[in-house]
Motif scaffolding. Structure first.
Motif, PDB file in Angstrom:
ATOM      1  N   ILE A 157       1.686 -12.473   5.596  1.00  0.00           N
ATOM      2  CA  ILE A 157       0.602 -13.015   4.754  1.00  0.00           C
ATOM      3  C   ILE A 157       0.879 -14.041   3.663  1.00  0.00           C
ATOM      4  CG2 ILE A 157       0.648 -11.225   3.003  1.00  0.00           C
ATOM      5  CD1 ILE A 157      -2.436 -12.709   4.435  1.00  0.00           C
ATOM      6  N   LYS A 158       2.117 -13.957   3.320  1.00  0.00           N
ATOM      7  CA  LYS A 158       2.783 -14.811   2.477  1.00  0.00           C
ATOM      8  C   LYS A 158       2.732 -16.437   2.939  1.00  0.00           C
ATOM      9  CE  LYS A 158       7.122 -14.687   1.338  1.00  0.00           C
ATOM     10  NZ  LYS A 158       8.220 -14.324   0.729  1.00  0.00           N
ATOM     11  N   TYR A 159       3.187 -16.440   4.297  1.00  0.00           N
ATOM     12  CA  TYR A 159       3.294 -17.618   4.970  1.00  0.00           C
ATOM     13  C   TYR A 159       1.924 -18.182   5.508  1.00  0.00           C
ATOM     14  CZ  TYR A 159       8.238 -16.515   5.204  1.00  0.00           C
ATOM     15  OH  TYR A 159       9.542 -15.932   4.818  1.00  0.00           O
ATOM     16  N   LEU A 160       1.070 -17.330   5.789  1.00  0.00           N
ATOM     17  CA  LEU A 160      -0.240 -18.004   5.814  1.00  0.00           C
ATOM     18  C   LEU A 160      -0.786 -18.554   4.723  1.00  0.00           C
ATOM     19  CD1 LEU A 160      -1.456 -15.098   8.375  1.00  0.00           C
ATOM     20  CD2 LEU A 160      -1.233 -17.217   8.879  1.00  0.00           C
ATOM     21  N   ILE A 161      -0.595 -17.753   3.452  1.00  0.00           N
ATOM     22  CA  ILE A 161      -1.284 -18.241   2.340  1.00  0.00           C
ATOM     23  C   ILE A 161      -0.698 -19.628   1.754  1.00  0.00           C
ATOM     24  CG2 ILE A 161      -1.390 -17.664  -0.136  1.00  0.00           C
ATOM     25  CD1 ILE A 161      -1.773 -14.965   0.603  1.00  0.00           C
TER      26      ILE A 161
ATOM     27  N   PHE B  10       1.506  -4.819   9.217  1.00  0.00           N
ATOM     28  CA  PHE B  10       2.798  -3.900   8.602  1.00  0.00           C
ATOM     29  C   PHE B  10       3.758  -5.052   8.044  1.00  0.00           C
ATOM     30  CE2 PHE B  10       1.414  -1.088  12.434  1.00  0.00           C
ATOM     31  CZ  PHE B  10       1.261  -0.212  11.692  1.00  0.00           C
ATOM     32  N   SER B  11       3.883  -6.340   8.302  1.00  0.00           N
ATOM     33  CA  SER B  11       4.590  -7.035   7.736  1.00  0.00           C
ATOM     34  C   SER B  11       4.149  -7.491   6.435  1.00  0.00           C
ATOM     35  CB  SER B  11       4.897  -8.460   8.717  1.00  0.00           C
ATOM     36  OG  SER B  11       3.653  -9.185   8.634  1.00  0.00           O
ATOM     37  N   SER B  12       2.906  -7.408   5.801  1.00  0.00           N
ATOM     38  CA  SER B  12       2.270  -7.503   4.697  1.00  0.00           C
ATOM     39  C   SER B  12       1.879  -6.553   3.844  1.00  0.00           C
ATOM     40  CB  SER B  12       0.810  -8.453   5.113  1.00  0.00           C
ATOM     41  OG  SER B  12       1.105  -9.446   5.972  1.00  0.00           O
ATOM     42  N   LEU B  13       2.459  -5.377   4.358  1.00  0.00           N
ATOM     43  CA  LEU B  13       2.078  -4.151   3.527  1.00  0.00           C
ATOM     44  C   LEU B  13       2.908  -4.025   2.174  1.00  0.00           C
ATOM     45  CD1 LEU B  13       1.913  -1.238   6.005  1.00  0.00           C
ATOM     46  CD2 LEU B  13       0.157  -2.342   4.788  1.00  0.00           C
ATOM     47  N   ALA B  14       4.040  -4.568   2.028  1.00  0.00           N
ATOM     48  CA  ALA B  14       4.637  -4.772   1.023  1.00  0.00           C
ATOM     49  C   ALA B  14       4.238  -5.629  -0.276  1.00  0.00           C
ATOM     50  CB  ALA B  14       6.457  -5.094   1.329  1.00  0.00           C
ATOM     51  N   GLN B  15       3.676  -6.781   0.197  1.00  0.00           N
ATOM     52  CA  GLN B  15       2.879  -7.535  -0.699  1.00  0.00           C
ATOM     53  C   GLN B  15       1.696  -6.845  -1.097  1.00  0.00           C
ATOM     54  OE1 GLN B  15       3.815 -10.359  -1.582  1.00  0.00           O
ATOM     55  NE2 GLN B  15       5.644 -10.904  -0.123  1.00  0.00           N
ATOM     56  N   VAL B  16       1.011  -6.024  -0.441  1.00  0.00           N
ATOM     57  CA  VAL B  16      -0.115  -5.612  -0.770  1.00  0.00           C
ATOM     58  C   VAL B  16       0.046  -4.370  -1.664  1.00  0.00           C
ATOM     59  CG1 VAL B  16      -2.320  -4.302  -0.039  1.00  0.00           C
ATOM     60  CG2 VAL B  16      -1.544  -6.041   1.080  1.00  0.00           C
ATOM     61  N   VAL B  17       0.910  -3.461  -1.489  1.00  0.00           N
ATOM     62  CA  VAL B  17       1.087  -2.391  -2.484  1.00  0.00           C
ATOM     63  C   VAL B  17       1.837  -2.735  -3.680  1.00  0.00           C
ATOM     64  CG1 VAL B  17       1.208  -0.903  -0.423  1.00  0.00           C
ATOM     65  CG2 VAL B  17       3.534  -1.783  -1.547  1.00  0.00           C
TER      66      VAL B  17
ATOM     67  N   THR C 219       5.577 -12.961  -6.349  1.00  0.00           N
ATOM     68  CA  THR C 219       4.760 -12.808  -7.296  1.00  0.00           C
ATOM     69  C   THR C 219       3.457 -13.731  -7.384  1.00  0.00           C
ATOM     70  OG1 THR C 219       6.908 -12.300  -8.481  1.00  0.00           O
ATOM     71  CG2 THR C 219       5.096 -12.783  -9.856  1.00  0.00           C
ATOM     72  N   SER C 220       2.624 -13.153  -7.955  1.00  0.00           N
ATOM     73  CA  SER C 220       1.348 -13.777  -7.700  1.00  0.00           C
ATOM     74  C   SER C 220       1.272 -15.004  -8.881  1.00  0.00           C
ATOM     75  CB  SER C 220       0.075 -12.953  -8.230  1.00  0.00           C
ATOM     76  OG  SER C 220       0.033 -12.338  -9.450  1.00  0.00           O
ATOM     77  N   ASN C 221       0.671 -15.966  -8.746  1.00  0.00           N
ATOM     78  CA  ASN C 221       0.635 -17.197  -9.987  1.00  0.00           C
ATOM     79  C   ASN C 221       0.233 -16.650 -11.083  1.00  0.00           C
ATOM     80  OD1 ASN C 221      -2.134 -16.501  -9.147  1.00  0.00           O
ATOM     81  ND2 ASN C 221      -2.715 -18.911  -8.847  1.00  0.00           N
ATOM     82  N   SER C 222      -0.878 -15.638 -11.373  1.00  0.00           N
ATOM     83  CA  SER C 222      -1.487 -15.517 -12.828  1.00  0.00           C
ATOM     84  C   SER C 222      -0.334 -14.686 -13.383  1.00  0.00           C
ATOM     85  CB  SER C 222      -2.625 -14.503 -12.655  1.00  0.00           C
ATOM     86  OG  SER C 222      -2.191 -13.361 -11.766  1.00  0.00           O
TER      87      SER C 222
ATOM     88  N   ARG D 104       0.301  -6.060  -8.993  1.00  0.00           N
ATOM     89  CA  ARG D 104      -0.007  -7.213  -9.441  1.00  0.00           C
ATOM     90  C   ARG D 104      -1.234  -7.288 -10.246  1.00  0.00           C
ATOM     91  NH1 ARG D 104       1.921 -10.544  -5.632  1.00  0.00           N
ATOM     92  NH2 ARG D 104       2.644  -9.751  -3.609  1.00  0.00           N
ATOM     93  N   GLU D 105      -1.269  -8.587 -10.965  1.00  0.00           N
ATOM     94  CA  GLU D 105      -2.324  -8.866 -11.838  1.00  0.00           C
ATOM     95  C   GLU D 105      -3.808  -9.154 -11.377  1.00  0.00           C
ATOM     96  OE1 GLU D 105      -2.159  -8.292 -15.169  1.00  0.00           O
ATOM     97  OE2 GLU D 105      -0.051  -7.797 -14.937  1.00  0.00           O
ATOM     98  N   THR D 106      -3.458  -9.673 -10.280  1.00  0.00           N
ATOM     99  CA  THR D 106      -4.769 -10.215  -9.448  1.00  0.00           C
ATOM    100  C   THR D 106      -4.839  -9.631  -7.788  1.00  0.00           C
ATOM    101  OG1 THR D 106      -5.705 -12.084  -8.445  1.00  0.00           O
ATOM    102  CG2 THR D 106      -3.383 -12.239  -8.714  1.00  0.00           C
ATOM    103  N   PRO D 107      -5.901  -9.259  -7.413  1.00  0.00           N
ATOM    104  CA  PRO D 107      -6.008  -8.727  -6.085  1.00  0.00           C
ATOM    105  C   PRO D 107      -6.181  -9.988  -5.082  1.00  0.00           C
ATOM    106  CG  PRO D 107      -8.354  -8.852  -7.065  1.00  0.00           C
ATOM    107  CD  PRO D 107      -7.359  -9.231  -8.078  1.00  0.00           C
ATOM    108  N   PHE D 108      -5.843 -11.146  -5.295  1.00  0.00           N
ATOM    109  CA  PHE D 108      -5.746 -12.256  -4.298  1.00  0.00           C
ATOM    110  C   PHE D 108      -5.206 -11.914  -2.963  1.00  0.00           C
ATOM    111  CE2 PHE D 108      -3.450 -16.178  -2.813  1.00  0.00           C
ATOM    112  CZ  PHE D 108      -4.481 -16.644  -2.098  1.00  0.00           C
ATOM    113  N   VAL D 109      -3.871 -11.526  -3.025  1.00  0.00           N
ATOM    114  CA  VAL D 109      -3.138 -11.251  -1.898  1.00  0.00           C
ATOM    115  C   VAL D 109      -3.862 -10.165  -0.950  1.00  0.00           C
ATOM    116  CG1 VAL D 109      -0.949 -10.330  -0.911  1.00  0.00           C
ATOM    117  CG2 VAL D 109      -0.941 -12.081  -2.853  1.00  0.00           C
ATOM    118  N   LEU D 110      -4.353  -9.000  -1.766  1.00  0.00           N
ATOM    119  CA  LEU D 110      -4.940  -7.936  -0.796  1.00  0.00           C
ATOM    120  C   LEU D 110      -6.322  -8.560  -0.383  1.00  0.00           C
ATOM    121  CD1 LEU D 110      -5.579  -4.950  -0.064  1.00  0.00           C
ATOM    122  CD2 LEU D 110      -6.377  -4.726  -2.452  1.00  0.00           C
TER     123      LEU D 110
END
Length: 493
Positions: free
Chosen positions: A2-6, A41-48, A485-488, A51-57
């Motif tokens: 998900i990080k590379y897609l974003i 499954f490769s993005s679960l680590a980023q989701v859990v 880490t999120s931008n905020s 964070r300050e913002t739900p943007f990635v989720l």
């Protein structure tokens, strides 16, 4: 993943990748299944991660949810559930509400309004599957109102989420293109055409192509990058419009027109001061060319179908042309008006509590046995007064959007998303992910600096994880650092 897609380092690559993904679905479902679970499954680590913002989720959730139609076309069930959007959105919203501890009073009240009908069945014929089919969409709308209301996103984050939603639609586009037979072999009629919608439900295909057209239009007007090339973006806009019109299902494309007109209205109403302050796009530079693309698509399809497309959008049927039927609101709406009247009649008979979730189609005098296509009448018939309260709250949230943002363009985008979300409930009820997804995004609190849009330029920029740009067409703050880490949170540190 998900990080590379974003981060979108190779935007054109991702466009081609998702087009090829749709083509692969015409041969085998397993590539789509594999990609879906690989991203999950490769993005679960980023989701859990806290964070300050739900943007990635939200990005991951809406990206995966947008695979709903492609997975159906590819026949991926049971590996990917048939009603993927409903289940995934419900699970994702519940997780998000607990993870970010949000309290949306309007959404909570809407959810409570749906509970009593779960224990009522005036028909005696409702199965558990009927309840899930009819109520889960309304539950998702309540959940997104609970979670998204006043969540803070930046303009760039909003643009990223919209881009993520378009990617899987490209897969549906290429799948439909491959499955569409030669036009000389198609018998065009004044009705929805399965042959020209990939052999799948034309109403759902039209709704999705209409959504894709609107989202690409929003990306173009805001100078948010999609493919990295303006002309490629325009070609995608034309292709989505063309295939959407070919389905002969009007709902999705009319929704696109409503969304575009809403954005144009807010741009037109902007004062000279607001135009300078927010560097609003000139209508002649971006908006008119994209509208002309839509008109061109309509003209081309109308010629291919020997004028039948024009007749279809005028509400004509074979019966009205031959004189065996009179053109009425019911023929124009393909029976939806009779369904609406039948549901309203049931509401008058069961005013307070309704007939129960999923029971209206068994009791309706008009269009008996047909599932509801108009969510408002279904809410009234099955949920009674509480269904009316539910819809009033939904309307109230929309009224507040008129003053939701100082930037007329962003306010127009949010209002357009809301209008299309509600409009979709009048031709496809709440059976797809489109209504809850767009409604949730429309309720966001968008952050932007007054001069942010002045920095927008069409130029190629070098991309990196630490680059100040996520989208080439507009320099923005980084969304994710190398450690995710999120931008905020970076800004706060």
């Amino acid at each position: 993943m998900i990080k590379y897609l974003i981060l979108n380092k190779r935007p054109f690559f991702w466009v081609i990748f998702h087009l090829l993904l749709g083509i692969s679905a015409t041969v085998s479902p397993f590539i789509v299944i594999g990609w879906f679970y690989f991203v999950t499954f490769s993005s679960l680590a980023q989701v859990v991660k806290k964070r300050e913002t739900p943007f990635v989720l939200v990005s991951l959730l809406f990206y995966l949810t947008s695979f709903e139609l492609l997975s159906r076309m590819a026949r991926t069930s049971p590996f990917i559930p048939y009603e993927l959007g409903k289940y995934l959105l419900a699970a994702g919203m519940i997780w998000a509400i607990f993870q970010f501890k949000t309290i949306g009073k309007s959404g909570m009240i809407m959810l409570i309004c749906l509970v009593p009908s779960l224990f009522i069945d005036a028909s005696g014929l409702v199965q558990r599957s009927d309840i899930i089919f009819n109520v889960l969409g309304a539950v998702n709308v309540a959940l997104v109102c609970w979670f998204f209301y006043k969540q803070k996103f930046s303009t760039e984050e909003l643009g990223n989420v919209l881009r993520m939603m378009v990617y899987p639609i490209l897969g549906v586009l290429s799948y439909t293109f491959i499955k569409t037979p030669d036009f000389s072999e198609v018998e065009f009629v004044l009705g929805a055409n399965l042959d020209l919608s990939g052999g799948f439900g034309s109403n759902q295909v039209s709704t999705l192509f209409g959504l894709g057209t609107l989202l690409v239009f929003i990306l173009l007007v805001n100078k948010w990058e999609f493919s990295g090339n303006f002309y490629v973006d325009v070609a995608i806009l034309f292709a989505l419009s063309f295939q959407g019109l070919l389905t002969f299902s009007r709902g999705g494309m009319i929704g696109t027109a409503l969304g575009v007109l809403t954005i144009l209205y807010f741009l037109r109403q902007a004062s000279s001061r607001e135009k300078r302050k927010y560097n609003l796009p000139k209508i002649g530079k971006f908006v008119i060319p994209t509208i002309l693309i839509g008109i061109l698509a309509f003209v081309v399809v109308d010629q291919i179908t020997n004028g039948l497309l024009s007749l279809r959008y005028q509400g004509e049927t074979m019966g009205t042309i031959q004189g065996s039927k009179v053109k009425t609101l019911n023929t124009i709406s393909t029976g939806r008006f009779d369904i609406f009247l039948g549901d309203v009649s049931l509401w008058f008979e069961h005013f307070f509590l309704g007939v129960g979730a999923g029971a209206s189609r068994f009791l309706r005098e008009t269009m008996n046995g047909t599932i509801a296509h108009v969510e408002l009448s279904r809410l009234l018939a099955e949920h009674g007064v509480l269904g009316f309260v539910y819809f009033v709250i939904l309307c109230y949230l929309g009224i507040k959007l008129f003053k939701s943002h100082p930037n007329p363009l962003i306010r127009g985008v949010l209002m357009a998303l809301y209008i299309v979300a509600v409009y979709t409930t009048f031709h496809a009820a709440m059976r797809t992910y489109v209504t809850p997804a767009l409604l949730g995004l429309s309720l966001l609190s968008i952050k932007t600096s007054p001069g942010a849009l002045k920095k927008a330029r069409f130029r190629k920029r070098k991309m990196s994880f630490r680059s100040p740009a996520v989208m080439k067409l507009k320099p923005i703050e980084p969304v994710l650092s190398e450690d995710g880490t999120s931008n905020s949170s970076l800004k706060e540190k």
